[in-house]
Design a protein around this motif. Structure first.
Motif, PDB file in Angstrom:
ATOM      1  N   GLN A 184      80.596   4.094  62.743  1.00 35.43           N
ATOM      2  CA  GLN A 184      79.334   4.488  62.134  1.00 35.43           C
ATOM      3  C   GLN A 184      78.581   3.282  61.581  1.00 35.43           C
ATOM      4  OE1 GLN A 184      80.255   8.294  60.522  1.00 35.43           O
ATOM      5  NE2 GLN A 184      78.400   8.319  59.316  1.00 35.43           N
ATOM      6  N   GLY A 185      77.266   3.404  61.425  1.00 35.37           N
ATOM      7  CA  GLY A 185      76.479   2.337  60.810  1.00 35.37           C
ATOM      8  C   GLY A 185      75.379   1.791  61.698  1.00 35.37           C
ATOM      9  N   ALA A 186      75.451   2.099  63.001  1.00 33.73           N
ATOM     10  CA  ALA A 186      74.444   1.565  63.929  1.00 33.73           C
ATOM     11  C   ALA A 186      73.230   2.491  64.059  1.00 33.73           C
ATOM     12  CB  ALA A 186      75.074   1.357  65.307  1.00 33.73           C
ATOM     13  N   GLN A 187      73.284   3.643  63.374  1.00 37.78           N
ATOM     14  CA  GLN A 187      72.239   4.656  63.581  1.00 37.78           C
ATOM     15  C   GLN A 187      70.919   4.308  62.894  1.00 37.78           C
ATOM     16  OE1 GLN A 187      75.050   5.093  61.812  1.00 37.78           O
ATOM     17  NE2 GLN A 187      74.587   6.029  59.842  1.00 37.78           N
ATOM     18  N   TRP A 188      69.841   4.772  63.465  1.00 38.50           N
ATOM     19  CA  TRP A 188      68.513   4.690  62.833  1.00 38.50           C
ATOM     20  C   TRP A 188      67.629   5.789  63.411  1.00 38.50           C
ATOM     21  CZ3 TRP A 188      64.819   3.043  66.545  1.00 38.50           C
ATOM     22  CH2 TRP A 188      65.332   2.333  67.649  1.00 38.50           C
ATOM     23  N   ALA A 189      66.610   6.194  62.639  1.00 34.67           N
ATOM     24  CA  ALA A 189      65.754   7.322  63.032  1.00 34.67           C
ATOM     25  C   ALA A 189      65.066   7.050  64.367  1.00 34.67           C
ATOM     26  CB  ALA A 189      64.706   7.578  61.951  1.00 34.67           C
ATOM     27  N   ARG A 190      65.093   8.043  65.247  1.00 36.47           N
ATOM     28  CA  ARG A 190      64.443   8.001  66.568  1.00 36.47           C
ATOM     29  C   ARG A 190      65.062   6.966  67.507  1.00 36.47           C
ATOM     30  NH1 ARG A 190      60.090  11.111  67.018  1.00 36.47           N
ATOM     31  NH2 ARG A 190      59.253   9.956  68.790  1.00 36.47           N
ATOM     32  N   MET A 191      66.315   6.598  67.258  1.00 36.01           N
ATOM     33  CA  MET A 191      66.981   5.608  68.120  1.00 36.01           C
ATOM     34  C   MET A 191      67.059   6.129  69.560  1.00 36.01           C
ATOM     35  SD  MET A 191      70.952   5.991  66.869  1.00 36.01           S
ATOM     36  CE  MET A 191      71.811   7.594  66.918  1.00 36.01           C
ATOM     37  N   GLY A 192      66.689   5.267  70.495  1.00 39.07           N
ATOM     38  CA  GLY A 192      66.792   5.602  71.911  1.00 39.07           C
ATOM     39  C   GLY A 192      65.623   6.358  72.500  1.00 39.07           C
ATOM     40  N   VAL A 193      64.690   6.801  71.658  1.00 41.60           N
ATOM     41  CA  VAL A 193      63.588   7.645  72.167  1.00 41.60           C
ATOM     42  C   VAL A 193      62.681   6.860  73.122  1.00 41.60           C
ATOM     43  CG1 VAL A 193      61.544   9.001  71.536  1.00 41.60           C
ATOM     44  CG2 VAL A 193      63.659   9.241  70.219  1.00 41.60           C
ATOM     45  N   GLN A 194      62.341   5.618  72.755  1.00 41.46           N
ATOM     46  CA  GLN A 194      61.477   4.816  73.644  1.00 41.46           C
ATOM     47  C   GLN A 194      62.169   4.514  74.969  1.00 41.46           C
ATOM     48  OE1 GLN A 194      58.461   1.949  72.411  1.00 41.46           O
ATOM     49  NE2 GLN A 194      59.659   1.684  70.534  1.00 41.46           N
ATOM     50  N   LEU A 195      63.451   4.185  74.884  1.00 38.95           N
ATOM     51  CA  LEU A 195      64.202   3.870  76.101  1.00 38.95           C
ATOM     52  C   LEU A 195      64.336   5.106  76.993  1.00 38.95           C
ATOM     53  CD1 LEU A 195      65.629   1.508  77.485  1.00 38.95           C
ATOM     54  CD2 LEU A 195      67.753   2.223  76.364  1.00 38.95           C
ATOM     55  N   MET A 196      64.502   6.258  76.355  1.00 40.16           N
ATOM     56  CA  MET A 196      64.618   7.522  77.092  1.00 40.16           C
ATOM     57  C   MET A 196      63.340   7.777  77.911  1.00 40.16           C
ATOM     58  SD  MET A 196      65.549  11.210  75.382  1.00 40.16           S
ATOM     59  CE  MET A 196      64.181  11.221  74.221  1.00 40.16           C
ATOM     60  N   ASN A 197      62.208   7.366  77.352  1.00 39.14           N
ATOM     61  CA  ASN A 197      60.926   7.579  78.038  1.00 39.14           C
ATOM     62  C   ASN A 197      60.631   6.537  79.106  1.00 39.14           C
ATOM     63  OD1 ASN A 197      60.436   9.845  76.480  1.00 39.14           O
ATOM     64  ND2 ASN A 197      59.418   8.679  74.859  1.00 39.14           N
ATOM     65  N   THR A 198      61.437   5.439  79.168  1.00 37.11           N
ATOM     66  CA  THR A 198      61.158   4.389  80.151  1.00 37.11           C
ATOM     67  C   THR A 198      62.278   4.206  81.166  1.00 37.11           C
ATOM     68  OG1 THR A 198      61.885   2.859  78.426  1.00 37.11           O
ATOM     69  CG2 THR A 198      59.537   2.932  78.848  1.00 37.11           C
ATOM     70  N   SER A 199      63.499   4.653  80.827  1.00 36.55           N
ATOM     71  CA  SER A 199      64.627   4.460  81.742  1.00 36.55           C
ATOM     72  C   SER A 199      65.186   5.804  82.204  1.00 36.55           C
ATOM     73  CB  SER A 199      65.737   3.660  81.058  1.00 36.55           C
ATOM     74  OG  SER A 199      66.945   3.791  81.788  1.00 36.55           O
ATOM     75  N   PRO A 200      64.948   6.166  83.470  1.00 34.92           N
ATOM     76  CA  PRO A 200      65.474   7.436  83.988  1.00 34.92           C
ATOM     77  C   PRO A 200      67.006   7.507  83.934  1.00 34.92           C
ATOM     78  CG  PRO A 200      63.820   6.531  85.487  1.00 34.92           C
ATOM     79  CD  PRO A 200      64.106   5.478  84.459  1.00 34.92           C
TER      80      PRO A 200
END
Length: 319
Positions: free
Chosen positions: A11-27
């Motif tokens: 634990q400890g690597a989390q942050w709000a909205r993590m991965g959302v931008q990548l999800m929208n650019t990497s299929p």
């Protein structure tokens, strides 16, 4: 040259909205994340994508039973993305809950079995929430052990991350006293934002419940070497990653430094922390600097806090 290790933190690597931008650019990343969302959804009353995008009514990362599965999904999906770019691990290592993602990537757990462990185990942790805590000390294991002797039985060593990085855990009031002591003596103790004491006797109260919840899993022998931070050794057929192992993973000390040294001894020179923010790279640097090895060691993260762009991913790839 050398061998590649995927490193999965706790634990400890989390942050709000993590991965959302990548999800929208990497299929590739989006597909892996959706597969994780489906697997986790069998055991939860919330949806992973809703949590990540902060959809109305979705629970937040203040809940251990949300943050742990969310981190698991991010780490697995980032590993799949690295693999799609031609970076394949010769070994995996996980830290605490990170071992669940590591075991799945190594082929020792199906996605459904890994999802069962990460969700049901984090839900079981709610029973001991509010009673303990964890604190990071910039000290070697021996000095940390010496420091906590006055709170014997109330504070124990939870994880050994590197030659100057040890985490202790235990009763909340004892940790308060420890912090006061550290402030007085100029030791830079840092509280970890959790309200339970993993890797201590606190976990024993959920022992039977965990074994029962995790009995259905059917572990297999990993096809990628899995270096266990429970045993400090690569997993062999004699150590099945069964319910008992996943209880021990939560109860016993995380031997991250020892296991890192085994990886270095066995010729691993590239360490990639497959997480939304690098939390173990400092400890890895410290360990490699004090280790007798030949050749260059490269250590990199994947994403960074508030930076989950494709550009960030390519920068890590270039590193």
């Amino acid at each position: 040259p050398g061998r590649t290790v995927f490193v999965f933190p706790g634990q400890g690597a989390q942050w709000a909205r993590m991965g959302v931008q990548l999800m929208n650019t990497s299929p590739v990343f989006a597909q892996a994340l959706n597969e994780c969302a489906q697997a986790l959804g069998q055991f939860t009353d919330w949806n992973l994508i809703d949590v990540l995008t902060e959809a109305p009514g979705a629970p937040g990362f203040d809940r251990v039973d949300v943050v742990q599965p969310a981190l698991f999904a991010l780490m697995v999906s980032l590993a799949r993305l690295w693999q799609s770019l031609g970076i394949t691990p010769d070994a995996v290592i996980g830290h605490s809950q990170g071992e669940i993602a590591a075991a799945h990537i190594a082929g020792a757990l199906t996605l459904d079995d890994a999802a069962r462990i990460i969700t049901l185990r984090s839900q079981a942790l709610l029973a001991i929430a509010g009673q303990g805590g964890m604190t990071s000390l910039p000290l070697p294991k021996t000095k940390a052990a010496q420091l906590i002797t006055r709170w014997e039985g109330r504070i124990t060593i939870a994880t050994v991350n590197g030659p100057n990085s040890t985490v202790v855990a235990g009763d909340a009031d004892a940790l308060d006293e420890l912090h006061t002591h550290c402030e007085t003596h100029g030791i830079n103790a840092r509280r970890i934002p959790v309200d339970y004491a993993s890797h201590t006797h606190h976990v024993e109260t959920i022992h039977n419940q965990l074994l029962q919840l995790l009995t259905p899993i059917q572990p297999r022998h990993p096809h990628i070497p899995f270096y266990s931070t429970v045993t400090g050794q690569p997993i062999t057929p004699d150590t099945p990653l069964d319910a008992t192992y996943w209880y021990d993973n939560l109860r016993t000390t995380v031997e991250f430094e020892t296991t890192t040294r085994h990886l270095l001894d066995n010729g691993h020179t590239l360490f990639i922390e497959t997480s939304p923010h690098p939390v173990l790279t400092h400890a890895l640097h410290d360990t490699t600097e004090t280790h007798h090895h030949t050749g260059n060691i490269t250590i990199t993260g994947t994403l960074r806090r508030n930076d989950d762009t494709w550009h960030r991913l390519l920068t890590s790839l270039a590193t």
